[in-house]
Design a protein around this motif. Structure first.
Motif, mmCIF file in Angstrom:
data_model
loop_
_atom_site.group_PDB
_atom_site.id
_atom_site.type_symbol
_atom_site.label_atom_id
_atom_site.label_comp_id
_atom_site.label_asym_id
_atom_site.label_seq_id
_atom_site.Cartn_x
_atom_site.Cartn_y
_atom_site.Cartn_z
ATOM 1 N N LYS A 82 0.895 -1.237 -0.012
ATOM 2 C CA LYS A 82 -0.040 0.059 -0.018
ATOM 3 C C LYS A 82 0.896 1.353 -0.147
ATOM 4 O O LYS A 82 0.327 2.161 -0.496
ATOM 5 C CB LYS A 82 -0.857 0.080 1.273
ATOM 6 C CG LYS A 82 -1.851 1.060 1.272
ATOM 7 C CD LYS A 82 -2.886 0.838 2.454
ATOM 8 C CE LYS A 82 -3.839 2.110 2.424
ATOM 9 N NZ LYS A 82 -4.737 1.920 3.587
ATOM 10 N N TRP A 83 2.061 1.104 0.841
ATOM 11 C CA TRP A 83 2.914 2.479 0.774
ATOM 12 C C TRP A 83 4.150 2.306 0.451
ATOM 13 O O TRP A 83 4.989 3.452 0.205
ATOM 14 C CB TRP A 83 3.092 2.782 2.320
ATOM 15 C CG TRP A 83 1.838 2.859 3.254
ATOM 16 C CD1 TRP A 83 1.352 1.997 4.170
ATOM 17 C CD2 TRP A 83 0.658 3.819 3.063
ATOM 18 N NE1 TRP A 83 0.104 2.431 4.716
ATOM 19 C CE2 TRP A 83 -0.333 3.594 3.929
ATOM 20 C CE3 TRP A 83 0.757 5.106 2.360
ATOM 21 C CZ2 TRP A 83 -1.330 4.403 4.303
ATOM 22 C CZ3 TRP A 83 -0.372 5.933 2.664
ATOM 23 C CH2 TRP A 83 -1.216 5.581 3.455
ATOM 24 N N CYS A 84 4.399 1.221 -0.277
ATOM 25 C CA CYS A 84 5.714 1.164 -0.983
ATOM 26 C C CYS A 84 5.843 0.709 -2.394
ATOM 27 O O CYS A 84 6.476 -0.191 -2.691
ATOM 28 C CB CYS A 84 6.538 0.206 0.155
ATOM 29 S SG CYS A 84 6.756 0.663 1.833
ATOM 30 N N THR A 87 9.448 3.622 -3.359
ATOM 31 C CA THR A 87 9.781 4.113 -2.287
ATOM 32 C C THR A 87 11.241 4.255 -2.384
ATOM 33 O O THR A 87 11.959 3.564 -2.820
ATOM 34 C CB THR A 87 9.527 3.512 -0.751
ATOM 35 O OG1 THR A 87 10.088 4.208 0.184
ATOM 36 C CG2 THR A 87 10.320 1.917 -0.881
ATOM 37 N N CYS A 92 10.352 -0.472 4.251
ATOM 38 C CA CYS A 92 9.039 -0.198 4.041
ATOM 39 C C CYS A 92 7.975 -0.679 5.419
ATOM 40 O O CYS A 92 8.128 -1.946 5.710
ATOM 41 C CB CYS A 92 8.496 -1.140 2.690
ATOM 42 S SG CYS A 92 6.932 -1.292 2.432
ATOM 43 N N ASP A 96 -0.026 -2.176 7.586
ATOM 44 C CA ASP A 96 -1.470 -2.200 6.993
ATOM 45 C C ASP A 96 -1.370 -3.222 5.792
ATOM 46 O O ASP A 96 -2.704 -3.665 5.407
ATOM 47 C CB ASP A 96 -1.542 -0.821 6.034
ATOM 48 C CG ASP A 96 -1.715 0.513 7.300
ATOM 49 O OD1 ASP A 96 -1.926 0.015 8.376
ATOM 50 O OD2 ASP A 96 -1.560 1.515 6.812
#
Length: 336
Positions: A82-84, A87, A92, A96
């Motif tokens: 979701k966030w990486c 990046t 990471c 979530d």
């Protein structure tokens, strides 16, 4: 000859340097990240790796994962983190992404422009039940005589078991469950001059584990339970309540009785202090005696009432008539 040698060297350099790069797939040209590991503390999961270092180049990374279902039934499907998805740093936060207590496979690759490295996969699948649970941070304070605790907010999956007790011999330990951290919670009303101690541990129901208890912290309230002046005022107020309340109730009863059922008081002239028959019998004897005296003295009817006895008799007769009228009035009133 010299120029021919130079051209030959240039062609050889182009053949051995540029041509392989053009023919080689871009994935293999960029080194893959190494040394993948997951650091998990208090249900916060961080995937880390060794960075790919290229001189004067910024390398980005992409992270993907597979849950237990994907690993068993759709092994060729990987889900971007979701966030990486792109990046810059060599780490990471996959908290979530890991939403179930099952093994997760994780992999990462480097990205440089249009080039991508091979995927590097975590050697052992990660399960969140292996997270390290630390004792929660807490602040113990007093608000007047109230014992207050505020626990560290570790996230929505955490609950806290708080134990507190009076620091005295053979004192029973009390326990209270706190549903979330970050908010002040009242534990108990303290007695002055007695230390109270508190400790807490974190619970995670999703993985069925708990941390160790935190370090014990104690607080104490100084002074007396109630100041002497306050106790005196309380006693006076209590006594006033005992006196004023019954008196008020009695007074209200009197007012209600006077308003609803007033009492009729007869004048003194209408009150009978003796029996009427007794009064009539007594006055009759006096009249007979007076009449005999007047007959023996030869007084006629015209002179009746001139002597003292006759005047008294006349006054008594008038009074008797008034009295008899009053008796008749009272008798009539009683019958009504």
């Amino acid at each position: 000859m010299v120029l021919k040698g130079i051209w030959t060297s240039l062609i050889m350099w182009l053949f051995y340097t540029l041509i392989p790069r053009l023919l080689t797939d871009g994935v293999e040209a960029l080194p893959a990240p190494q040394n993948l590991s997951v650091h998990s503390t208090n249900m916060k999961h961080l995937l880390m790796w060794s960075p790919v270092v290229l001189h004067e180049e910024t390398v980005y990374y992409s992270v993907e994962y597979q849950g237990e279902y994907e690993s068993l039934y759709t092994s060729d499907i990987w889900i971007p983190s979701k966030w990486c998805s792109r990046t810059e740093g060599p780490e990471c936060d996959v908290t979530d992404d890991i939403t179930a207590t099952v093994p997760y496979s994780l992999r990462v690759r480097a990205i440089l422009g249009l080039q991508t490295s091979a995927w590097s996969t975590l050697e052992q699948p990660f399960n969140r039940n292996s997270t390290i649970l630390t004792p929660p941070g807490m602040e113990v304070s007093k608000d007047g005589f109230h014992l207050i605790i505020e626990l560290e907010d570790l996230g929505p999956q955490f609950q806290f078991l708080v134990a507190y007790w009076r620091r005295e011999p053979d004192t029973k330990e009390h326990a209270k469950m706190v549903r979330r951290g970050g908010v002040p919670v009242h534990l108990e009303t303290m007695e002055p001059g007695t230390p109270y101690c508190v400790k807490a541990q974190a619970l995670v129901k999703a993985i069925g584990r708990n941390s160790a208890f935190s370090q014990t912290k104690c607080v104490e309230v100084q002074g007396e339970a109630l100041p002497l002046v306050l106790a005196l005022f309380a006693f006076i107020g209590f006594m006033l309540i005992l006196v004023v309340v019954p008196l008020s109730i009695w007074k209200m009863g009197q007012l209600l009785q006077y308003s609803c059922c007033p009492m009729v008081v007869l004048p003194d002239t209408l009150k009978i202090t003796n029996s009427p028959q007794k009064l009539i019998s007594c006055r009759k004897e006096e009249v007979d005696a007076c009449a005999m005296v007047m007959q023996s003295s030869g007084l006629g009817s015209g002179s009746l009432g001139k002597g003292p006895g006759c005047q008294e008799l006349t006054a008594w007769s008038a009074g008797q008539r008034i009295y008899e009228g009053e008796a008749v009035f009272l008798s009539f009133t009683d019958k009504r």
